[in-house]
Design an enzyme around this catalytic site. Structure first.
Site, mmCIF file in Angstrom:
data_model
loop_
_atom_site.group_PDB
_atom_site.id
_atom_site.type_symbol
_atom_site.label_atom_id
_atom_site.label_comp_id
_atom_site.label_asym_id
_atom_site.label_seq_id
_atom_site.Cartn_x
_atom_site.Cartn_y
_atom_site.Cartn_z
ATOM 1 N N ARG A 180 -3.039 24.508 3.112
ATOM 2 C CA ARG A 180 -2.189 23.569 3.851
ATOM 3 C C ARG A 180 -1.758 24.091 5.221
ATOM 4 N NH1 ARG A 180 2.884 24.118 -0.381
ATOM 5 N NH2 ARG A 180 3.404 26.288 0.019
ATOM 6 N N ASN A 283 -4.726 34.676 -1.745
ATOM 7 C CA ASN A 283 -4.085 35.820 -1.084
ATOM 8 C C ASN A 283 -3.123 36.582 -2.000
ATOM 9 O OD1 ASN A 283 -4.121 37.361 1.306
ATOM 10 N ND2 ASN A 283 -2.094 36.569 1.873
ATOM 11 N N TYR A 341 4.115 29.213 7.889
ATOM 12 C CA TYR A 341 4.755 29.205 9.183
ATOM 13 C C TYR A 341 5.862 30.251 9.174
ATOM 14 C CZ TYR A 341 7.886 26.337 6.343
ATOM 15 O OH TYR A 341 8.686 25.889 5.327
ATOM 16 N N GLU A 415 2.263 34.879 10.820
ATOM 17 C CA GLU A 415 2.719 33.539 10.463
ATOM 18 C C GLU A 415 2.905 32.804 11.784
ATOM 19 O OE1 GLU A 415 3.131 32.329 7.425
ATOM 20 O OE2 GLU A 415 3.204 34.111 6.154
#
Ligand SMILES: *[C@@H]1O[C@H](CO)[C@@H](O)[C@H](O)[C@H]1NC(C)=O
Ligand SMILES: *[C@@H]1O[C@H](CO)[C@@H](O)[C@H](O)[C@H]1NC(C)=O
Ligand SMILES: *[C@@H]1O[C@H](CO)[C@@H](O)[C@H](O)[C@H]1NC(C)=O
Ligand SMILES: *[C@@H]1O[C@H](CO)[C@@H](O)[C@H](O)[C@H]1NC(C)=O
Ligand SMILES: [Zn+2]
Length: 450
Positions: A180, A283, A341, A415
């Site tokens: 995503r 991950n 993020y 990020e």
């Protein structure tokens, strides 16, 4: 006629099967001593998704609240908890609709307008082919293996003079291991695109920015390093975010009758875990500190499910094999894994907060330098530091594996935007600035690693 009927039928199925987030809110709630338990109980009881878990006191929980749970969540949290909440999305479906207004891409026209919108998977593959075709003397299409569903983990190799025969020390950029995190795809493509443009048009000024004044001679870097850029290392998950559920993170592996090994070193303690939940967090699946407690979930339904055994996801197997082989053949110097993020530029380790890499001082200097270079482009601040100490413990991740097992001296993870204003569903206007600042950070590293 028959063919178009079939095509239409498939389209209808795909369209109706897509998860709708109509009326769904995404709320950012500060995590405190006095609400952390209430938050976690509400998330479990009301079956809420999270973009960031209610994990660390002083940080935030970003919670996906479907319409049926909104009143109940407010009443459980009380006025005090909600008055500090930030509405990231009041209607997530509306934000997704904006984000998925894909610009039309015409095959054979890879240019900088690509970075004005997000794109469907097939267009990404076409774009990579087109960048290669536009720079045949400096770009090669590569694959680091196949996903579970048989898709290539497709990338570009960008190289300097010598027609690809010369193998220089390598640099590897990975993106979108978490399906995503769409901005990561665009950023890794931008790095590849700009470097390809730089090598072919060294003395021309057709690039999206003035490379001469801003970055110096970028093309010279390709006389020093072979660059490998893999924008989508979890293609099955990425496709699923576009056909079915925008918020999917893991791969698409089933977990029915999966073998569960509690410790990779003791083959005696295996059991079977069976779940209808799909997917492993690629991950959290790498063969590094995989069984260490507290850095991944053992629940197949969790977003960060580590898998039944280390490296039991085909994508992990493909990526580790490719990295080991490439390191043996030409020595990998630098690895950066892009996520979203949070605006962070991070160093190993995720699996421990106690131990630091032997070259930690140098890694911290480089991470700080990259963050400064990022800041200089659009004034957007990325915090730098170790994964575990700055964020949270994460086991079985690529960055630790690449550093400790492959032996790559400079291993980072970033990020990307934003800080939690819109999270995973970033407005398309932010693609280009995100790419530009990430490029500055990457160029800083290319110039300053030894
Ligand atoms: C709510 O906040 C006020 C002060 O801001 C405090 O006096 C009160 O005890 C809080 N109530 C709860 C339930 O935490
Ligand atoms: C740039 O790409 C877009 C999208 O494919 C295309 O419509 C446009 O014609 C291209 N521009 C040039 C100058 O090639
Ligand atoms: C994967 O890439 C290889 C070349 O690296 C190609 O031969 C093969 O056909 C590709 N497979 C798929 C499923 O795209
Ligand atoms: C720069 O552009 C000119 C005109 O388009 C072209 O002739 C020349 O080959 C280009 N230089 C390089 C190094 O690509
Ligand atoms: Zn991620």
């Amino acid at each position: 006629m028959k063919q178009s009927t079939i095509a239409l039928a498939i389209w209808v199925v795909a369209a109706t099967a897509r998860v709708s987030y109509r009326g769904t809110q995404v709320l950012r709630i500060p995590v405190r001593d006095d609400n952390v338990d209430i938050l976690n109980k509400a998330i479990a009881d009301l079956e809420l998704g999270t973009w960031q878990d209610a994990r660390t006191i002083g940080r935030y929980a970003d919670i996906v609240v479907h319409p049926g749970a909104q009143d109940e969540l407010i009443s459980r949290l009380g006025h005090n908890a909600t008055k500090n909440a930030v509405m990231m999305h009041a209607d997530l479906e509306a934000a997704i609709a904006e984000e998925t207004k894909y610009d039309v891409y015409e095959a054979g026209t890879a240019n900088s307008t690509w970075f004005n919108s997000f794109h469907p998977y097939a267009d990404h593959m076409q774009f990579l082919q087109d960048v290669q075709a536009q720079h045949p003397d400096h770009v090669e299409l590569v694959s680091s293996g196949l996903s579970l569903d048989g898709r290539n983990l497709t990338g570009l190799r960008i190289y300097g003079s010598g027609g690809g025969q010369v193998k220089r020390p390598a640099v590897v950029f990975h993106g979108t291991v978490h399906a995503r995190e769409w901005i990561a795809t665009m950023v890794v493509e931008y790095l590849a695109f700009q470097l390809a443009e730089a090598i072919s048009q060294d003395d021309n000024t057709t690039m999206a920015f003035d490379k001469k004044t801003t970055y110096g001679n970028v093309a010279a870097l390709l006389e020093k390093y072979d660059i490998y850029a893999f924008p989508i290392v979890n293609p099955d998950g990425f496709v699923y975010t576009q056909t079915t559920d925008r918020l999917w993170r893991k791969n698409r592996q089933t977990n029915e009758n999966a073998t569960m090994t509690s410790s990779p070193s003791t083959s005696t303690s295996t059991s079977t875990v069976s779940s209808t939940c799909v997917g492993r967090d690629i991950n959290r699946n790498w063969p590094i500190a995989w069984a260490v407690d507290g850095g991944a979930s053992i629940d197949p339904c969790a977003q960060d499910y580590r898998g039944g055994a280390q490296a039991d996801a085909p994508e992990t197997v493909a990526l580790t094999s490719w990295l080991l082989a490439t390191h043996a053949a030409q020595s990998i110097k630098l690895y950066v894994d892009y996520h979203a993020y949070g605006q962070l530029f991070m160093t190993p380790y995720g699996y421990t907060c106690e131990k630091m890499p032997t070259n930690n001082a140098e890694l911290q200097d480089l991470a700080t330098g990259a963050s400064d270079a990022i800041y200089d482009v659009h004034g957007v601040y990325f915090q730098s530091g170790g994964i575990c100490s700055m964020l949270y413990k994460s086991t079985g991740n690529s960055v630790d594996y690449v550093h400790d097992v492959v032996g790559v001296p400079y291993s980072f993870t970033s990020e990307l935007r934003d800080m939690g204003q819109t999270g995973f569903v970033l407005p398309p206007e932010q693609i280009k600035p995100s790419c530009e600042e990430a490029f500055a950070g990457a160029v800083y590293l290319l110039k300053n690693i030894k």
